[in-house]
Design a protein around this motif. Sequence first.
Motif, PDB file in Angstrom:
ATOM      1  N   UNK A  20       0.825  -1.201   0.000  1.00 46.94           N
ATOM      2  CA  UNK A  20       0.000   0.000   0.000  1.00 46.94           C
ATOM      3  C   UNK A  20       0.868   1.263   0.000  1.00 46.94           C
ATOM      4  N   UNK A  21       1.941   1.279   0.772  1.00 49.56           N
ATOM      5  CA  UNK A  21       2.847   2.431   0.806  1.00 49.56           C
ATOM      6  C   UNK A  21       3.506   2.639  -0.560  1.00 49.56           C
ATOM      7  N   UNK A  22       3.905   1.567  -1.197  1.00 46.45           N
ATOM      8  CA  UNK A  22       4.504   1.672  -2.537  1.00 46.45           C
ATOM      9  C   UNK A  22       3.488   2.208  -3.541  1.00 46.45           C
ATOM     10  N   UNK A  23       2.251   1.748  -3.422  1.00 43.89           N
ATOM     11  CA  UNK A  23       1.196   2.231  -4.302  1.00 43.89           C
ATOM     12  C   UNK A  23       0.975   3.733  -4.114  1.00 43.89           C
ATOM     13  N   UNK A  24       0.939   4.173  -2.867  1.00 39.34           N
ATOM     14  CA  UNK A  24       0.787   5.602  -2.589  1.00 39.34           C
ATOM     15  C   UNK A  24       1.971   6.403  -3.128  1.00 39.34           C
ATOM     16  N   UNK A  25       3.172   5.902  -2.951  1.00 40.89           N
ATOM     17  CA  UNK A  25       4.366   6.616  -3.410  1.00 40.89           C
ATOM     18  C   UNK A  25       4.368   6.781  -4.928  1.00 40.89           C
ATOM     19  N   UNK A  26       4.076   5.696  -5.624  1.00 40.56           N
ATOM     20  CA  UNK A  26       4.129   5.748  -7.084  1.00 40.56           C
ATOM     21  C   UNK A  26       2.983   6.542  -7.698  1.00 40.56           C
ATOM     22  N   UNK A  27       1.896   6.719  -6.973  1.00 39.61           N
ATOM     23  CA  UNK A  27       0.777   7.506  -7.496  1.00 39.61           C
ATOM     24  C   UNK A  27       0.871   8.980  -7.106  1.00 39.61           C
ATOM     25  N   UNK A  28       2.012   9.383  -6.539  1.00 37.71           N
ATOM     26  CA  UNK A  28       2.237  10.786  -6.263  1.00 37.71           C
ATOM     27  C   UNK A  28       1.748  11.255  -4.903  1.00 37.71           C
ATOM     28  N   UNK A  29       1.664  10.358  -3.942  1.00 38.64           N
ATOM     29  CA  UNK A  29       1.267  10.714  -2.573  1.00 38.64           C
ATOM     30  C   UNK A  29       2.338  10.264  -1.586  1.00 38.64           C
TER      31      UNK A  29
END
Length: 128
Positions: free
Chosen positions: A113-122
């Motif tokens: 989830x953290x990786x998903x947030x990072x890559x989506x610009x958050x």
Amino acid sequence: MEYAGSEYGPGAIRQRSTAPSAPGNQWGHAIPVSTPRRFDVAAALRRLAADASRRTPTVEIARAAQAGQRLGVVCRWVLNEPDAAEHVDRIAEGPDRGPLTGEEMDVEGALVFACLLYLTGHPESAQF
């Protein structure tokens, strides 16, 4: 200004002509005058870009850029794992009752989830 007589009271002062005898100010000094120029914003930006490109980045800046690139690679690697979607699904469902216990905690899901947030610009939201 000239003083009339020896009296310095009101009315004793007469204005002398302030018109200069030669080009310049009342003291006869020349006043520098230049033609007005327009500021070229595009040229200024080009000069700034040229100055910035001449400077070599410091070691800390180069390391930070490399770390950011590596973090992006690791995040893409984590999201491409076969069970990444399953972990996110477990987090989305959440526990049926109350707060999570240590056994119910899905650490791998939090990483995904953290990786998903990072890559989506958050990136701020990815820091937990």
